[in-house]
Design a protein around this motif. Structure first.
Motif, PDB file in Angstrom:
ATOM      1  N   ALA A  95       4.275   8.046   1.485  1.00  0.00           N
ATOM      2  CA  ALA A  95       3.345   7.888   0.363  1.00  0.00           C
ATOM      3  C   ALA A  95       2.328   6.784   0.602  1.00  0.00           C
ATOM      4  CB  ALA A  95       4.129   7.624  -0.918  1.00  0.00           C
ATOM      5  N   ASN A  96       2.756   5.690   1.239  1.00  0.00           N
ATOM      6  CA  ASN A  96       1.797   4.608   1.484  1.00  0.00           C
ATOM      7  C   ASN A  96       0.690   5.069   2.427  1.00  0.00           C
ATOM      8  OD1 ASN A  96       2.339   2.185   0.011  1.00  0.00           O
ATOM      9  ND2 ASN A  96       4.293   2.059   1.084  1.00  0.00           N
ATOM     10  N   ALA A  97       1.088   5.804   3.468  1.00  0.00           N
ATOM     11  CA  ALA A  97       0.081   6.328   4.397  1.00  0.00           C
ATOM     12  C   ALA A  97      -0.846   7.286   3.657  1.00  0.00           C
ATOM     13  CB  ALA A  97       0.769   7.041   5.555  1.00  0.00           C
ATOM     14  N   ALA A  98      -0.271   8.054   2.717  1.00  0.00           N
ATOM     15  CA  ALA A  98      -1.080   9.005   1.959  1.00  0.00           C
ATOM     16  C   ALA A  98      -2.108   8.278   1.095  1.00  0.00           C
ATOM     17  CB  ALA A  98      -0.178   9.874   1.084  1.00  0.00           C
ATOM     18  N   VAL A  99      -1.667   7.211   0.423  1.00  0.00           N
ATOM     19  CA  VAL A  99      -2.597   6.458  -0.430  1.00  0.00           C
ATOM     20  C   VAL A  99      -3.749   5.917   0.418  1.00  0.00           C
ATOM     21  CG1 VAL A  99      -2.847   4.388  -1.851  1.00  0.00           C
ATOM     22  CG2 VAL A  99      -0.860   5.867  -2.166  1.00  0.00           C
ATOM     23  N   ALA A 100      -3.399   5.350   1.586  1.00  0.00           N
ATOM     24  CA  ALA A 100      -4.447   4.795   2.459  1.00  0.00           C
ATOM     25  C   ALA A 100      -5.391   5.908   2.917  1.00  0.00           C
ATOM     26  CB  ALA A 100      -3.795   4.115   3.651  1.00  0.00           C
ATOM     27  N   GLU A 101      -4.836   7.058   3.255  1.00  0.00           N
ATOM     28  CA  GLU A 101      -5.647   8.172   3.761  1.00  0.00           C
ATOM     29  C   GLU A 101      -6.583   8.706   2.668  1.00  0.00           C
ATOM     30  OE1 GLU A 101      -5.892   8.994   6.748  1.00  0.00           O
ATOM     31  OE2 GLU A 101      -6.884  10.957   6.720  1.00  0.00           O
ATOM     32  N   VAL A 102      -6.041   8.805   1.454  1.00  0.00           N
ATOM     33  CA  VAL A 102      -6.874   9.306   0.345  1.00  0.00           C
ATOM     34  C   VAL A 102      -8.001   8.318   0.048  1.00  0.00           C
ATOM     35  CG1 VAL A 102      -6.911   9.878  -2.111  1.00  0.00           C
ATOM     36  CG2 VAL A 102      -5.038  10.679  -0.675  1.00  0.00           C
ATOM     37  N   MET A 103      -7.680   7.019   0.059  1.00  0.00           N
ATOM     38  CA  MET A 103      -8.713   6.028  -0.237  1.00  0.00           C
ATOM     39  C   MET A 103      -9.777   6.006   0.875  1.00  0.00           C
ATOM     40  SD  MET A 103      -7.584   5.220  -3.094  1.00  0.00           S
ATOM     41  CE  MET A 103      -8.740   4.011  -3.654  1.00  0.00           C
ATOM     42  N   ARG A 104      -9.319   6.284   2.110  1.00  0.00           N
ATOM     43  CA  ARG A 104     -10.265   6.293   3.239  1.00  0.00           C
ATOM     44  C   ARG A 104     -11.196   7.511   3.144  1.00  0.00           C
ATOM     45  NH1 ARG A 104     -10.729   8.452   8.247  1.00  0.00           N
ATOM     46  NH2 ARG A 104      -8.885   9.745   8.012  1.00  0.00           N
TER      47      ARG A 104
END
Lengths: 164, 514
Positions: free
Chosen positions: B425-434
């Motif tokens: 989920a943390n990687a997902a949040v970073a990816e979505v924000m990017r």
């Protein structure tokens, strides 16, 4: 090394002490033990492309409003981490009220909001839309002292603001 | 001013206060260099090998405060875990720091506050629990009423069906017998075939309605797609013109369209069910005159008008005709009494409105207004039927189980989407924000940050793309929690592939923020 005083402010039971324990010692305890007075801790924070700085973190006993002893503890603070409990919407209102009161004495203080207990997000009363609106006013972090999510980021944001 | 005490009392008081407060006076020069120590240093943790650290912590207490005036900081927890009242006493050019033990006082205060705070927190939890119990009670009450209604309807259904299936079947078998007989001339054969068609159509409608009724109030998921009104009008004409002509009724089907710049999406099966039910009634209850169906596009909305010159519906029956198994609204009515209740339910499911205009003896007009379930832009040269949804969508799949992530990725690639994958989920949040995707598919139960927490964080950070959460938990509570966190759709594992495709279709077809 530059040293800054950072005060944790928020209603009781929102997890201020737990956030400090997670940030400074990387520990967490399920047991709720109310804070009386102040517990002071410190931690060096590394900053990208800058000298590290030392944060002296004042974990102040939880209150819904800022009384005289509370205001006394804030003297000399350059940063405030306001803390609310996502499962109690009233604690968010208390944090915002405390911030407004604190800014009367500390108009230039750096401030951020930590909405804690992200691990219980299924029981949150605070909504994403509310926090989305609040982000226009100040940095907002959803945090979990239990898992550590968002904790470093909240302190790092304040450290970065203090370093500029 | 307190009168001077007798020396013995003063001595006793002094000893008592000193014994309780364990005063420690640390004297410093202006640069925090320790000059002198008076009192119980060991008691306050200033005698250990790490006294330097204790002194630095003491210095930290006065950051930002002037050292040339008196300062008082009550209840400071020191590095040895005990609490003290800390005083700074100016004594130019230096100053003193006086520590008075406050541990006993703190323990008492903490005990009192702990009780009070825990009571408030418990009160909050209690009121929330009472609220949840009330909701459960209301839900149980709703379910009880629903079960009672279902039981009554079941009884009505059985009673009705025994009649409603037997009557047309009897007619069909009877006419088949006539056709098989030796004396069936051409005119009688046409009449018999007409009757068989009429009864078969009725049975078809009845069967469709029973299936629809069996889906319950919630109904199945709506499936937005490009609706060909011309094809629908042709089918309607093929289906009902022979029935109308058998009764010497005029039958008219019309289509009006605007030149909309978008292609509205509707659930074709549901729209067809609405039209078939209304026309079935119109033909059945009209003895002479006209039955007409008109389909019109109005600003992307679909308007359906079904009119007849039949027996009409009295004002007192206008609500009752929409209730299941009620057939009292029209004299000489026959049928299961499900048609109009299903029409109303379908129209409501599609977010539309239904108006009834009728006069006994003069006829009935139903007007349905349906908003599109979604819209697609219709650029020049685009064949809407060939693009049931936007295939250039960017989708981010998040699942900690690589097998599931790969399966979802393969399915979405097959559907023509661009797909990215994240493992937590943390990687997902970073990816979505990017780089925000158009659609996020995220597992709820993941180690570390949960899918729901990630969804909440993304919504509170302003992400407005569609979100579908996937979970192994199929309870309504889990679904509600996910939707409250900010998901648009909630799917349970193991995935029903048809449902998955349907949800992805809806998620990618509906405009963001709708």
């Amino acid at each position: 090394m530059r040293t800054h005083k950072l005060c944790m402010l928020g209603d009781f039971g929102v997890g201020k002490t737990s956030l400090v324990a997670r940030f400074v010692r990387r520990t967490f305890s399920e047991k709720y033990l109310t804070t009386v007075g102040v517990k002071v801790d410190s931690k060096e924070v590394a900053l990208p492309d800058r000298e590290p700085l030392k944060l002296v973190v004042w974990d102040i006993a939880g209150r819904g409003t800022l009384d005289a002893p509370g205001a006394n503890y804030l003297r000399g603070a350059s940063a405030l981490l306001m803390v609310a409990d996502g499962t109690r919407e009233a604690s968010l209102a208390a944090a915002l009220e405390l911030l407004e009161q604190a800014r009367r004495d500390l108009p230039d203080v750096a401030a951020a909001l930590a909405v804690n207990k992200l691990d219980l997000v299924e029981r949150w009363e605070v909504t994403a839309a509310t926090l989305s609106d609040l982000r226009r006013e100040l940095p907002v972090f959803e945090t979990s002292a239990l898992s550590g999510d968002g904790v470093e980021a909240a302190f790092a944001e304040l450290a970065a603001r203090l370093a500029t | 001013m307190m009168p001077e005490l007798p020396p013995v009392a003063e001595s006793w008081l002094r000893d008592t206060l000193l014994r309780r407060a364990h005063p420690l006076l640390l004297s410093f020069d202006a640069g925090w260099c320790l000059r002198d120590v008076h009192g119980d240093a060991a008691f306050h943790g200033f005698d250990s090998g790490d006294a330097g650290r204790a002194l630095r912590e003491l210095q930290d207490l006065f950051i930002g405060l002037p050292l040339d005036g008196h300062q008082e900081l009550p209840f400071i927890e020191l590095s040895n875990g005990r609490s003290a009242h800390v005083h700074l006493i100016a004594d130019p050019p230096g100053f003193h720091v006086l520590l008075l033990d406050a541990e006993e006082e703190r323990v008492q205060q903490r005990a009192q506050q702990q009780l009070g705070n825990e009571a408030v927190l418990a009160g909050h939890e209690k009121s929330k629990a009472i609220g949840r119990l009330q909701e459960i009670r209301n839900e149980l009450e709703r379910q009880r009423a629903s079960l009672e209604e279902a039981n009554a309807l079941k009884n009505a259904l059985i009673a009705t069906l025994s009649h409603d299936f037997r009557t047309p079947l009897t007619s069909i078998f009877g006419y088949l017998h006539l056709l098989e007989g030796p004396a069936a001339d051409a005119a009688r054969a046409r009449q018999a075939l007409g009757a068989i068609r009429r009864n078969a159509t009725y049975l078809f409608t009845l069967a469709e309605n029973l299936l629809e009724y069996g889906r319950g109030e919630a109904g199945a998921l709506l499936n937005p797609g490009v609706l060909s009104v011309d094809a629908l009008a042709r089918d309607i004409d093929d289906m009902f013109r022979p029935l109308a002509e058998d009764k010497r009724l005029a039958f008219e089907v019309g289509v009006e369209r605007d030149d909309g710049s978008v292609v509205p999406l509707f659930d074709e099966v549901r729209v067809r069910q609405v039209a078939v039910n209304l026309l079935s009634n119109a033909v059945r209850y009209t003895a002479q005159g006209t039955v007409s169906a008109r389909f019109a596009w109005r600003g992307g909305r679909l308007r359906i008008e079904i009119a007849d010159t039949g027996i009409g519906i009295s004002p007192e029956f206008r609500e009752r005709v929409f209730k299941p198994f009620n057939r009292g609204g029209q004299a000489g009515s026959k049928g299961a009494g499900l048609g109009l209740s299903i029409v109303r339910r379908l129209v409501e499911q599609m977010g539309g409105t239904l108006a009834l205009d009728s006069a006994p003896g003069r006829g009935t007009r139903f007007t349905i207004d349906l908003p599109p379930l979604a819209s697609l832009p219709a650029p020049a040269g685009l064949d809407p039927a060939a693009t049931p949804w936007k295939k250039d969508f960017d989708v981010l799949v998040v699942d900690d189980d690589p097998d599931v992530a790969q399966l979802l990725e393969a399915l979405l690639l097959d559907l023509g989407f661009r797909v990215r994958v994240a493992g937590d989920a943390n990687a997902a949040v970073a990816e979505v924000m990017r780089r925000p995707p158009d659609l996020l598919l995220i597992d709820v139960e993941m180690p570390g940050l949960s899918g729901n927490a990630a969804v909440f964080r993304l919504r509170s950070n302003g992400y407005r793309g569609r979100i579908v959460t996937l979970s192994a938990t199929s309870t309504g509570e889990a679904r509600d929690a996910s939707l409250r966190a900010g998901a648009d759709y909630y799917l349970t594992k193991p995935l029903n592939l048809d449902q998955f495709v349907g949800v992805v279709q809806r998620a990618t077809a509906s405009p963001v923020g709708a």
